[in-house]
Design a protein around this motif. Structure first.
Motif, PDB file in Angstrom:
ATOM      1  N   HIS A   1     121.502  62.266 122.155  1.00 61.87           N
ATOM      2  CA  HIS A   1     121.037  63.584 121.759  1.00 61.87           C
ATOM      3  C   HIS A   1     122.231  64.466 121.406  1.00 61.87           C
ATOM      4  O   HIS A   1     123.336  64.281 121.912  1.00 61.87           O
ATOM      5  CB  HIS A   1     120.242  64.234 122.884  1.00 61.87           C
TER       6      HIS A   1
ATOM      7  N   TYR B   1     123.607  70.073 122.699  1.00 69.06           N
ATOM      8  CA  TYR B   1     122.758  71.153 123.193  1.00 69.06           C
ATOM      9  C   TYR B   1     121.409  70.654 123.703  1.00 69.06           C
ATOM     10  O   TYR B   1     120.628  71.426 124.258  1.00 69.06           O
ATOM     11  CB  TYR B   1     122.555  72.224 122.110  1.00 69.06           C
ATOM     12  N   GLU B   2     121.120  69.373 123.520  1.00 68.32           N
ATOM     13  CA  GLU B   2     119.909  68.773 124.086  1.00 68.32           C
ATOM     14  C   GLU B   2     120.172  68.186 125.466  1.00 68.32           C
ATOM     15  O   GLU B   2     119.244  67.719 126.130  1.00 68.32           O
ATOM     16  CB  GLU B   2     119.384  67.672 123.156  1.00 68.32           C
ATOM     17  N   ASP B   3     121.419  68.192 125.892  1.00 71.55           N
ATOM     18  CA  ASP B   3     121.794  67.631 127.186  1.00 71.55           C
ATOM     19  C   ASP B   3     121.725  68.738 128.237  1.00 71.55           C
ATOM     20  O   ASP B   3     122.673  69.502 128.427  1.00 71.55           O
ATOM     21  CB  ASP B   3     123.211  67.047 127.095  1.00 71.55           C
TER      22      ASP B   3
ATOM     23  N   ARG C   1     119.199  74.703 120.890  1.00 71.38           N
ATOM     24  CA  ARG C   1     118.160  73.769 121.328  1.00 71.38           C
ATOM     25  C   ARG C   1     116.775  74.273 120.949  1.00 71.38           C
ATOM     26  O   ARG C   1     115.901  73.485 120.580  1.00 71.38           O
ATOM     27  CB  ARG C   1     118.265  73.590 122.837  1.00 71.38           C
ATOM     28  N   ARG C   2     116.591  75.589 120.997  1.00 73.67           N
ATOM     29  CA  ARG C   2     115.287  76.167 120.701  1.00 73.67           C
ATOM     30  C   ARG C   2     115.061  76.356 119.209  1.00 73.67           C
ATOM     31  O   ARG C   2     113.944  76.181 118.705  1.00 73.67           O
ATOM     32  CB  ARG C   2     115.161  77.512 121.420  1.00 73.67           C
TER      33      ARG C   2
END
Length: 301
Positions: A4, A7-9, A28-29
């Motif tokens: 990922h 920023y998905e971690d 992420r958003r």
């Protein structure tokens, strides 16, 4: 499985300073999965960098990406590219994976933060060798820290630029990001920029023995300095290892040369074939290599 984006971690975000966690959570958003762009992302990045400057917050940060630790400069927009490169999805990373194995050798000429140095170091292992060349002192120091953090004693960093003749020169670093930094003002100093004096060396003086052809790779991305680096490394390249090379007509012109001269020099060294990075297994005669548009190519014996 592909890793990922950073920023998905969620675990990584919890370990970061608050301003980085907020920036990562926003990406992420808001990120568009197709374009990988976030509305307002550039504005928020600039505000975060302003906060670092105004509050005197640390500008250096270590990230853990796909099992590798990398130290980056948060005031250099190039750090976002570095994290993406370490995820191994790009064609350059895949070329490293296919070309190198245990005991191999890679030269990273124009290493920047050293994402490809780290990928190659993992690939060649402790019996291999990775030699990086980066004239920007901050980036060279960060890369040494990254190598140490990953226990990669097989990695060496030379804090210098490569050229046809040894000496010293002015190096220009654009405010927009270190990735376009180079020795030629007409390319690297068009907008706001910093300048510093750097050492220039000949590759042949640093590497007295030719680089092996097998289990080896030379990556060269030095913003117009490629022709000089090749001319100063004819003996080192005489075994004709695969060469990952950026073709940039604007940078070559700024350096007072041309991509046609660059192609002629490659043929003088002995290279005869090339392939598009997107299809490295399909080689074509180097003599017919199209010199436009801007892209990376693989040059072969």
């Amino acid at each position: 499985m592909q890793p990922h984006p950073w920023y998905e971690d969620a675990q990584l975000l919890r370990t970061l300073p608050l301003h980085l966690s907020v920036y990562g959570a926003y990406l992420r958003r808001m990120i568009d999965p197709e374009t990988q762009l976030a509305r307002g992302g550039s504005f928020l990045l600039r505000r975060m960098q302003d906060l670092i400057r105004w509050r005197g917050l640390p500008r250096e940060q270590a990230f853990r990406v796909d099992g590798l630790t990398v130290h980056v400069d948060l005031l250099d927009n190039r750090w976002l590219w570095v994290l993406g490169e370490l995820q191994g999805r790009g064609a350059e990373a895949q070329l490293i994976e296919r070309t190198l194995g245990p005991g191999g050798m890679m030269l990273d000429i124009g290493a920047n933060h050293g994402s490809y140095t780290l990928l190659a170091g993992r690939r060649v292992g402790p019996t291999g060798r990775v030699v990086a060349f980066e004239p920007q002192p901050l980036l060279a120091r960060l890369l040494r820290q990254s190598l140490a953090s990953n226990g990669m004693r097989q990695g060496t960093v030379h804090e210098l630029a490569l050229g046809e003749q040894a000496g010293a020169s002015t190096f220009f670093i654009p405010a927009a990001g270190s990735g376009s930094g180079g020795l030629h003002a007409a390319f690297s100093a068009q907008g706001r920029h910093e300048r510093l004096e750097v050492r220039v060396a000949r590759l042949d003086e640093l590497l007295p023995e030719p680089i092996p052809r097998e289990n080896a790779l030379v990556k060269m991305d030095c913003e117009g300095g490629e022709l000089g680096a090749l001319r100063g490394g004819r003996r080192a390249l005489s075994s004709l290892p695969p060469l990952l090379l950026e073709l940039n007509a604007q940078a070559a012109t700024a350096a007072g040369s041309s991509l046609a001269e660059l192609r002629d020099e490659l043929q003088t060294i002995g290279y005869r074939h090339c392939a598009e990075l997107s299809a490295p297994s399909r080689s074509e005669p180097l003599a017919t290599l199209p010199l436009q548009p801007l892209r990376n190519v693989v040059v072969l014996a």
